[in-house]
Each structure stands twice: as structure tokens, then as C-alpha cells.
Design an enzyme around this catalytic site. Structure first.
Site, PDB file in Angstrom:
ATOM      1  N   TYR A  13       0.786  -1.186   0.046  1.00  0.00           N
ATOM      2  CA  TYR A  13       0.038   0.055  -0.044  1.00  0.00           C
ATOM      3  C   TYR A  13       0.859   1.070  -0.255  1.00  0.00           C
ATOM      4  O   TYR A  13       0.559   2.066  -0.614  1.00  0.00           O
ATOM      5  CB  TYR A  13      -0.954  -0.157   1.260  1.00  0.00           C
ATOM      6  CG  TYR A  13      -1.920   0.894   1.240  1.00  0.00           C
ATOM      7  CD1 TYR A  13      -3.023   1.093   0.445  1.00  0.00           C
ATOM      8  CD2 TYR A  13      -1.786   2.139   2.125  1.00  0.00           C
ATOM      9  CE1 TYR A  13      -4.096   2.141   0.591  1.00  0.00           C
ATOM     10  CE2 TYR A  13      -2.828   3.230   2.236  1.00  0.00           C
ATOM     11  CZ  TYR A  13      -3.724   3.022   1.501  1.00  0.00           C
ATOM     12  OH  TYR A  13      -4.654   4.292   1.508  1.00  0.00           O
TER      13      TYR A  13
ATOM     14  N   LYS B  93       1.137   4.270  -2.978  1.00  0.00           N
ATOM     15  CA  LYS B  93       0.801   5.843  -2.510  1.00  0.00           C
ATOM     16  C   LYS B  93       2.045   6.688  -2.783  1.00  0.00           C
ATOM     17  O   LYS B  93       1.939   7.794  -3.128  1.00  0.00           O
ATOM     18  CB  LYS B  93       0.242   5.824  -1.062  1.00  0.00           C
ATOM     19  CG  LYS B  93      -1.157   5.203  -1.108  1.00  0.00           C
ATOM     20  CD  LYS B  93      -2.059   5.646  -2.166  1.00  0.00           C
ATOM     21  CE  LYS B  93      -3.518   5.147  -1.597  1.00  0.00           C
ATOM     22  NZ  LYS B  93      -4.617   5.609  -2.643  1.00  0.00           N
TER      23      LYS B  93
END
Length: 255
Positions: free
Chosen positions: A160, A164
Site C-alpha cells: 500500500y 501511494k
């Protein structure tokens, strides 16, 4: 005496907005904020039933809204659909996915699934909307919902965080390329926000305590906390802001 400077308006009358991942949570809150400010909002999501409910709610409030069933992981289909429906003056991409696990346990399947939405899908959705604006000779504002994890690391969140951080990178590069066309490109980086996607996290008291200790304002975020940020970046209030990240993180990354 000199004339007072004029504050730019946050009204969005006459502008068209596309909000991806808009059927619930942050995306729905963003769509509601843009619609209330006068934009004609197209809500996009994979789940057609929840999408219809979201569109109906905004219409019943007296605002202009329509729905578009989209899976941003299907880059080719999204490109064709958005190109036909556009151009859009505003993009808010709130579609995202997290499959959290220790880095030693990451599987190629989970890695590819998260990257397909958070990175590949986000990249090409921004590209498609920008193409439409450039062909129409229009300025615009492109906003991706990133995360505080695009600026720091997080345990069990290696994939994740990777996606990002990558979003923050392509945002800067796109802002540099498209600035000459009047297209601004920014991100909003929230802390933990209470949404349907984070229900499992907030069901764990130890996780909630950890989150509240890290957020300097002493509480978790709500979807409504993002509404002011998206209005700022979508409107002329931020006419000189591009290539940056607006952190709505309660002070998490400050320390």
C-alpha cells in the site's frame, strides 16, 4: 486607499466533475461537496447498486449528479468510456484498495491487485481526463486521494505504501508536464478515515488506540473531514497550487 484583493470563489457552477470510487466513504463525500458547490458531478464506481443509491442521494438534495459504472483497473475500458463522456473540468480519484500483510507474506497476486487499482488505474485515469482537457483547450484540476502512507511507512503496509508513494511521484511529474496547459495535479493525503473500507480496522480496540495516539488531534478522521480539502483543490481558491499533497492527517506525519 487601494482596492481590497478579491478572494477567489469556491463555487464550481458550470464545471463538470468526475469522481471515481464515489459509491461510499471518501469518494461519496467528495462528490457531495462538489455537487453542493455547483458542479455537475458524475459518480463512478464498480458496484452499480451502491452507485445508484449515491447518485439518488445527491439528486434528492437538489444537486446535479449522474452515475457511470467503471472499474478503473480496466484501463482500456475506462479510457474509452471517460473519453466519450468527457471532458471533465475536475477529476477526483478516490478508488483504492488495501491488502495488508507483513512484507514477508506479500503474494504476487495481492501485489498485482493493489497496484492495478492504486497505481496503474490511477495513473491512466488521470491521463485520460488530462487528454480530454488538452484536446478541448480547457484548464482543469486533477486530484487523487493518496494517503499519509504516501509520505511515511506503515507496518504491514509495504505494498500500500509503495503504491501511494508512487502516486505522489507521478502527481509531481504530471503537474510539471501539464502546467503549461492550465491543468493542476495534486493529491489529498488523509489519515485513517472511518469508512466501510476501514471497518475491520476500527473493530480492533488495540488498532484504534494506536491510531489515536499517532493522530495529534486525538481522534480518527471522518469522510466529512475531506470535503473542505477537495473543494479547495477543485476550485479557484487553489489556482496557483499544483504538484503538491494536502495532508489531512491530524498531524500524523508532523512527528
Amino acid at each position: 486607499m487601494s482596492e481590497l484583493p478579491q478572494t477567489p470563489t469556491m463555487r464550481l457552477d458550470g464545471r463538470r466533475a468526475l469522481v471515481a470510487g464515489a459509491s461510499s466513504g471518501i469518494g461519496f463525500a467528495c462528490a457531495a461537496a462538489l455537487a453542493e458547490a455547483g458542479a455537475e458531478v458524475t459518480l463512478a464506481a464498480r458496484n452499480a447498486e451502491r452507485l445508484d443509491e449515491a447518485v439518488t442521494a445527491i439528486r434528492e438534495a437538489g444537486h446535479a449528479a449522474s452515475g457511470l459504472t467503471l472499474d478503473i483497473a480496466d484501463v482500456e475500458a475506462v479510457g474509452e468510456t471517460v473519453a466519450r463522456a468527457g471532458p471533465y473540468d475536475i477529476l477526483v480519484n478516490s478508488a483504492g484498495l488495501g491488502r495488508h500483510s507483513p512484507a514477508l507474506e506479500t503474494t504476487p497476486a495481492d501485489f498485482d491487485t493493489v497496484c492495478a487499482i492504486n497505481l496503474r488505474g490511477a495513473y491512466f485515469l488521470a491521463q485520460t481526463v488530462a487528454k480530454g482537457l488538452i484536446e478541448a483547450g480547457k484548464p482543469g484540476s486533477l486530484i487523487t486521494i493518496s494517503s499519509q502512507m504516501g509520505h511515511v511507512g506503515g507496518v504491514d503496509r509495504a505494498v500500500y505504501c509503495a503504491t501511494k508513494h508512487a502516486v505522489e511521484g507521478f502527481t509531481k511529474a504530471m503537474a510539471m508536464e501539464w502546467g503549461k496547459d492550465g491543468i493542476r495535479v495534486n493529491t489529498i493525503a488523509p489519515t485513517f478515515i472511518r469508512t466501510p473500507m476501514t471497518e475491520a480496522i476500527f473493530a480492533q480496540p488495540d488498532k484504534v488506540r494506536w491510531i489515536e495516539e499517532k493522530i495529534r488531534l486525538g481522534r480518527v478522521g471522518e469522510a466529512g473531514d475531506i470535503m473542505g480539502a477537495v473543494l479547495y483543490l477543485a476550485s479557484d481558491l487553489s489556482v496557483m497550487v499544483t504538484g503538491t499533497s494536502l495532508r489531512v492527517d491530524g498531524g500524523w506525519t508532523a512527528g
